[in-house]
Scaffold this motif. Sequence first.
Motif, mmCIF file in Angstrom:
data_model
loop_
_atom_site.group_PDB
_atom_site.id
_atom_site.type_symbol
_atom_site.label_atom_id
_atom_site.label_comp_id
_atom_site.label_asym_id
_atom_site.label_seq_id
_atom_site.Cartn_x
_atom_site.Cartn_y
_atom_site.Cartn_z
ATOM 1 N N UNK A 146 8.820 37.498 70.217
ATOM 2 C CA UNK A 146 9.423 38.474 69.314
ATOM 3 C C UNK A 146 10.756 37.980 68.783
ATOM 4 N N UNK A 147 11.561 37.362 69.646
ATOM 5 C CA UNK A 147 12.898 36.950 69.240
ATOM 6 C C UNK A 147 12.887 35.687 68.376
ATOM 7 N N UNK A 148 11.870 34.808 68.555
ATOM 8 C CA UNK A 148 11.853 33.532 67.850
ATOM 9 C C UNK A 148 10.927 33.519 66.650
ATOM 10 N N UNK A 149 10.281 34.645 66.353
ATOM 11 C CA UNK A 149 9.319 34.658 65.259
ATOM 12 C C UNK A 149 9.956 34.145 63.970
ATOM 13 N N UNK A 150 9.251 33.253 63.281
ATOM 14 C CA UNK A 150 9.764 32.704 62.030
ATOM 15 C C UNK A 150 9.420 33.595 60.842
ATOM 16 N N UNK A 151 8.572 34.596 61.070
ATOM 17 C CA UNK A 151 8.180 35.504 59.988
ATOM 18 C C UNK A 151 8.966 36.791 60.153
ATOM 19 N N UNK A 152 10.088 36.887 59.458
ATOM 20 C CA UNK A 152 10.997 38.000 59.664
ATOM 21 C C UNK A 152 10.962 39.005 58.523
ATOM 22 N N UNK A 153 9.926 38.935 57.682
ATOM 23 C CA UNK A 153 9.894 39.813 56.517
ATOM 24 C C UNK A 153 9.647 41.264 56.926
ATOM 25 N N UNK A 154 10.319 42.158 56.236
ATOM 26 C CA UNK A 154 10.064 43.585 56.403
ATOM 27 C C UNK A 154 9.065 44.027 55.338
ATOM 28 N N UNK A 155 8.352 45.100 55.626
ATOM 29 C CA UNK A 155 7.392 45.618 54.659
ATOM 30 C C UNK A 155 8.102 46.068 53.382
#
Length: 218
Positions: A38-47
């Motif tokens: 969760x902390x390292x996810x490279x996909x940080x886009x919000x809806x």
Amino acid sequence: MKKRLERALLAAGQAVLAATVAAVLTHATPAEAEKTVAMLSSFAANMAAGAQTAVPMGYFQFCAEHSADCGPRKGSGGKVVLTEANFAQLREINDAINGRIQPMTDLEHYGEIERWTYPDDGFGDCEDYVLLKRRTLVGLGWPGDTLLVTVVRDHKGDGHAVLTVVTDRGDLVLDNQEAAILLWHETGYRFVKRQAQHDTDSWVSLGDVLAPLSVGRN
């Protein structure tokens, strides 16, 4: 030649990063691994929120019965800065409520097809889990405009409700059908609509135009 060398160095760097993350996850406990992902996810886009849309009837009726938890509350549309500490708190609340509330459809529970309420007697369906999680987190100081009741279509195509938490690492989903807290794009759900951040009494479209007539049937 220079471009080929740059591509090779980039590929080597990505391989090292992947190996490092894999090593961390291999030696971590399941809970620690989940936090790391969760902390390292490279996909940080919000809806991306769309146009204003109809408020679910169940939510409308809920607000008529629980006016103190609704009302024209304006939000800043911000994002929670996700830390290990507040992620752990999300996990704690999600696990506790999922474990304490027993699933029961509205038809079995109240003799109604659709009723949104708090599961104070220990039984409820998906939206009841969501409402309780939202109330609990707000009580712990989480901003209400980052805790959004959300309607989706689940893996079977049925109407379902989840709580999305808007963070700087992406929108997280708290779900009674899934123990893990996932980023929205990892759920496999089709997102229909949710509360608007700027005014949580309003709802906005999330892209899937086939809004279910009811949620939580199963």
